[in-house]
Design a protein around this motif. Structure first.
Motif, PDB file in Angstrom:
ATOM      1  N   LYS A 444       0.820  -1.209   0.000  1.00 47.39           N
ATOM      2  CA  LYS A 444       0.000   0.000   0.000  1.00 47.39           C
ATOM      3  C   LYS A 444       0.857   1.262   0.000  1.00 47.39           C
ATOM      4  CE  LYS A 444      -3.856   2.223   2.416  1.00 47.39           C
ATOM      5  NZ  LYS A 444      -4.807   2.105   3.554  1.00 47.39           N
ATOM      6  N   ILE A 445       1.884   1.300   0.831  1.00 49.69           N
ATOM      7  CA  ILE A 445       2.716   2.503   0.911  1.00 49.69           C
ATOM      8  C   ILE A 445       3.576   2.652  -0.339  1.00 49.69           C
ATOM      9  CG2 ILE A 445       4.629   1.394   2.134  1.00 49.69           C
ATOM     10  CD1 ILE A 445       3.292   4.995   2.616  1.00 49.69           C
ATOM     11  N   VAL A 446       4.015   1.544  -0.925  1.00 49.21           N
ATOM     12  CA  VAL A 446       4.779   1.639  -2.173  1.00 49.21           C
ATOM     13  C   VAL A 446       3.901   2.227  -3.280  1.00 49.21           C
ATOM     14  CG1 VAL A 446       5.875   0.299  -4.005  1.00 49.21           C
ATOM     15  CG2 VAL A 446       6.440  -0.171  -1.621  1.00 49.21           C
ATOM     16  N   LYS A 447       2.639   1.830  -3.316  1.00 52.47           N
ATOM     17  CA  LYS A 447       1.720   2.403  -4.299  1.00 52.47           C
ATOM     18  C   LYS A 447       1.592   3.906  -4.096  1.00 52.47           C
ATOM     19  CE  LYS A 447      -3.023   2.054  -6.038  1.00 52.47           C
ATOM     20  NZ  LYS A 447      -4.338   1.354  -5.896  1.00 52.47           N
ATOM     21  N   HIS A 448       1.498   4.333  -2.832  1.00 53.19           N
ATOM     22  CA  HIS A 448       1.433   5.773  -2.537  1.00 53.19           C
ATOM     23  C   HIS A 448       2.689   6.477  -3.030  1.00 53.19           C
ATOM     24  CE1 HIS A 448       1.215   9.525  -0.243  1.00 53.19           C
ATOM     25  NE2 HIS A 448       2.449   9.258   0.184  1.00 53.19           N
ATOM     26  N   PHE A 449       3.847   5.932  -2.747  1.00 52.63           N
ATOM     27  CA  PHE A 449       5.097   6.561  -3.169  1.00 52.63           C
ATOM     28  C   PHE A 449       5.182   6.662  -4.692  1.00 52.63           C
ATOM     29  CE2 PHE A 449       7.135   5.189   1.025  1.00 52.63           C
ATOM     30  CZ  PHE A 449       7.185   6.483   1.524  1.00 52.63           C
ATOM     31  N   ARG A 450       4.740   5.639  -5.372  1.00 52.17           N
ATOM     32  CA  ARG A 450       4.815   5.663  -6.836  1.00 52.17           C
ATOM     33  C   ARG A 450       3.875   6.716  -7.419  1.00 52.17           C
ATOM     34  NH1 ARG A 450       5.097  -0.946  -7.500  1.00 52.17           N
ATOM     35  NH2 ARG A 450       7.389  -1.111  -7.319  1.00 52.17           N
ATOM     36  N   ILE A 451       2.708   6.872  -6.816  1.00 52.92           N
ATOM     37  CA  ILE A 451       1.796   7.938  -7.262  1.00 52.92           C
ATOM     38  C   ILE A 451       2.430   9.299  -7.025  1.00 52.92           C
ATOM     39  CG2 ILE A 451      -0.421   9.051  -6.797  1.00 52.92           C
ATOM     40  CD1 ILE A 451      -1.560   6.279  -6.200  1.00 52.92           C
ATOM     41  N   CYS A 452       3.013   9.504  -5.856  1.00 53.06           N
ATOM     42  CA  CYS A 452       3.692  10.768  -5.548  1.00 53.06           C
ATOM     43  C   CYS A 452       4.846  11.014  -6.513  1.00 53.06           C
ATOM     44  CB  CYS A 452       4.201  10.754  -4.116  1.00 53.06           C
ATOM     45  SG  CYS A 452       2.925  10.779  -2.857  1.00 53.06           S
ATOM     46  N   ARG A 453       5.580   9.963  -6.816  1.00 53.38           N
ATOM     47  CA  ARG A 453       6.703  10.090  -7.736  1.00 53.38           C
ATOM     48  C   ARG A 453       6.235  10.546  -9.114  1.00 53.38           C
ATOM     49  NH1 ARG A 453       8.270   4.614  -9.737  1.00 53.38           N
ATOM     50  NH2 ARG A 453       7.004   5.229 -11.542  1.00 53.38           N
ATOM     51  N   LYS A 454       5.185   9.915  -9.622  1.00 50.15           N
ATOM     52  CA  LYS A 454       4.676  10.284 -10.940  1.00 50.15           C
ATOM     53  C   LYS A 454       4.173  11.720 -10.951  1.00 50.15           C
ATOM     54  CE  LYS A 454       3.430   5.562 -12.286  1.00 50.15           C
ATOM     55  NZ  LYS A 454       2.318   4.630 -12.587  1.00 50.15           N
ATOM     56  N   GLU A 455       3.467  12.124  -9.903  1.00 53.34           N
ATOM     57  CA  GLU A 455       2.969  13.501  -9.824  1.00 53.34           C
ATOM     58  C   GLU A 455       4.128  14.480  -9.778  1.00 53.34           C
ATOM     59  OE1 GLU A 455       0.493  13.508  -6.399  1.00 53.34           O
ATOM     60  OE2 GLU A 455      -1.247  12.635  -7.432  1.00 53.34           O
ATOM     61  N   PHE A 456       5.174  14.103  -9.040  1.00 55.90           N
ATOM     62  CA  PHE A 456       6.327  14.988  -8.919  1.00 55.90           C
ATOM     63  C   PHE A 456       7.063  15.117 -10.244  1.00 55.90           C
ATOM     64  CE2 PHE A 456      10.649  16.112  -7.697  1.00 55.90           C
ATOM     65  CZ  PHE A 456      10.426  17.121  -6.769  1.00 55.90           C
ATOM     66  N   ILE A 457       7.286  13.991 -10.901  1.00 57.19           N
ATOM     67  CA  ILE A 457       8.000  14.019 -12.180  1.00 57.19           C
ATOM     68  C   ILE A 457       7.210  14.768 -13.243  1.00 57.19           C
ATOM     69  CG2 ILE A 457       8.846  12.561 -14.070  1.00 57.19           C
ATOM     70  CD1 ILE A 457       9.700  10.532 -11.965  1.00 57.19           C
ATOM     71  N   ASN A 458       5.896  14.655 -13.198  1.00 58.33           N
ATOM     72  CA  ASN A 458       5.070  15.374 -14.170  1.00 58.33           C
ATOM     73  C   ASN A 458       5.177  16.882 -14.027  1.00 58.33           C
ATOM     74  OD1 ASN A 458       4.121  13.033 -15.373  1.00 58.33           O
ATOM     75  ND2 ASN A 458       2.284  12.919 -14.091  1.00 58.33           N
TER      76      ASN A 458
END
Length: 460
Positions: A444-458
């Motif tokens: 669950k937390i890895v999924k959160h981090f990956r969403i944050c990562r994508k938003e940040f990179i965008n």
């Protein structure tokens, strides 16, 4: 205007957060920082916005993450001229802004809002005129590049008893700082009948030392003191990741000996003690000049940490705690009680908004900075306990940059699509040796981090 508090901003370079008495280290002697911590507020989960000197300092100056700062993500690049630094803002609000020592601007606007520069480091284009970013061979004074593994080995294997680039530059910085304090304050009445001349404007004085930056070179008495006492990182395994086991790796028994590591560690401790003593001289000079330091806001931090041989790695530029976590103390007895430790995750970016609120200055819009004042005043704010650290591009290894997201005790790393992700749990594995990225308990937390990562990179 005169009611605004004076501010003393103390800074070192490459000070590992756990090499300080107030951090629980029983070997190093840091009485000045320990007293600031005892009477101030310590943030023991503070992180560099970028764990490298130049971009990290510039992000802190503008209160923004690297991607928003205007600093181009390449080695040696500065902020754009006339950037909205906190020094520039404070000058606009009537502060006399004075910086002594390392500021690390490389473009044509090398003041970036500081009205007076003393004990300065000068650059021409992207070339450092004072040999701060390199290494000085004590025998032939030959410049050696910062990223030279051969140079690292050579420096560790030779005698580390000399004045070196760091102590020499810091002596220039200290002479300038003490001279400024002396020249801008009349002696106490016991030496002269007229009262001390007060500053017509509030003062923001930043003193930025080079110590304990590599190369590690300490005076003989300090080296002799620490050699039998330090507990160096020995028999260290490298972390199995192509980025974290690449640059700055020196393997015991192959590249350096146990004695080399012990001597380098002892010299580093000596440099930390020397920096602490220099801060004591500044505080003594201000008090001798008639200032009550309880009326001053005092901030202490470092631009990043130092691996010091942990995981067989040296220097900085990594998301290990030794490299990315920094000491941070804020003291102002007139404004808030001290003696507290804050464990929430905070960033260098947050210093900008914090200083603004403490000085009664409106925080500009568009910052990534969050004020730490509620913590300083003993409140328990609703705090998003997540911070970000970035790395600049390294063309040979990292074409897209790198990202660290820390939430609570978890640290997630992303190094681009061609390298594995990393998840460290500092509560279960403070040594940072186990990658939990594929562990079922962290889905669950890895999924959160990956969403944050994508938003940040965008946003880039």
């Amino acid at each position: 205007m005169s009611s605004r508090p004076n501010i003393l901003f103390l800074m070192t370079d490459e000070h590992r957060a756990d090499v300080a008495g107030f951090a629980g280290n029983e070997i190093v002697r840091t009485p000045v920082l320990d007293e600031l911590a005892r009477t101030g507020v310590v943030f023991d989960n503070a992180y560099a916005t970028v764990p490298l000197c130049l971009p990290g300092r510039q992000c802190m100056a503008v209160g923004k993450y690297l991607c928003n700062s205007g600093v181009r993500p390449e080695p040696g690049c500065d902020l754009p001229p006339e950037s909205p630094t906190f020094a520039r803002l404070f000058a606009q609000y009537g502060y006399r802004t004075v910086c002594s020592g390392k500021l690390h601007h490389t473009g044509w606007d090398q003041n970036q809002g500081w009205m007076l520069r003393i004990g300065v480091d000068h650059y021409e284009g992207n070339v450092l005129l004072q040999n701060i970013a390199g290494k000085v061979d004590s025998e032939c004074q030959r410049y050696e590049p910062l990223d030279s593994l051969k140079s690292d080995v050579k420096t560790m294997q030779r005698e580390l008893i000399c004045s070196g680039a760091g102590p020499t530059k810091d002596k220039t910085c200290m002479d300038a700082t003490l001279g400024f304090i002396r020249d801008n304050s009349s002696p106490p009445n016991c030496f002269r009948e007229q009262p001390r001349r007060k500053e017509p404007r509030p003062l923001l004085l930043k003193v930025s030392l080079l110590e304990p930056h590599y190369p590690f070179q300490a005076e003989k008495d300090l080296l002799d003191y620490y050699l039998p006492r330090v507990r160096p990182y020995l028999d260290q395994e490298t972390f199995p990741h192509q980025f974290l086991s690449g640059d700055y790796i020196l393997r015991q028994g192959k590249d350096v000996s146990e004695q080399d590591i012990r001597r380098a560690t002892a010299a580093y401790y000596g440099m930390v003690e020397n920096a602490d003593a220099n801060f004591g001289r500044i505080i003594d000079a201000l008090e001798f000049a008639g200032h009550n330091l309880d009326d001053w806001i005092i901030v202490y931090t470092s631009d990043h940490g130092e691996m010091l041989g942990e995981h067989s790695s040296w220097e900085k530029g990594q998301f290990f705690e030794g490299s990315v976590r920094v000491p941070l103390i804020v003291r102002w007895p007139k404004g808030f009680d001290g003696g507290r430790i804050i464990s929430r995750n905070v960033s260098h970016c947050d210093i900008f908004a914090t200083l603004c609120e403490l000085a009664g200055i409106s925080v500009p819009e568009g910052l990534d900075s969050r004020s730490l004042v509620p913590f300083l005043r003993g409140d328990n704010p609703d705090w998003d306990n997540e911070i970000i650290s970035e790395m600049i591009r390294k063309k040979r290894v990292l074409p897209h940059g790198a990202l660290m997201i820390k939430r609570d005790n978890l640290k997630y790393h992303y190094y681009g699509p061609d390298m594995p992700e990393i998840l460290w749990d500092l509560e279960k594995n403070p040594e940072e040796t186990v990658n939990f990225i594929d562990h079922p308990n962290y889905v669950k937390i890895v999924k959160h981090f990956r969403i944050c990562r994508k938003e940040f990179i965008n946003r880039l």
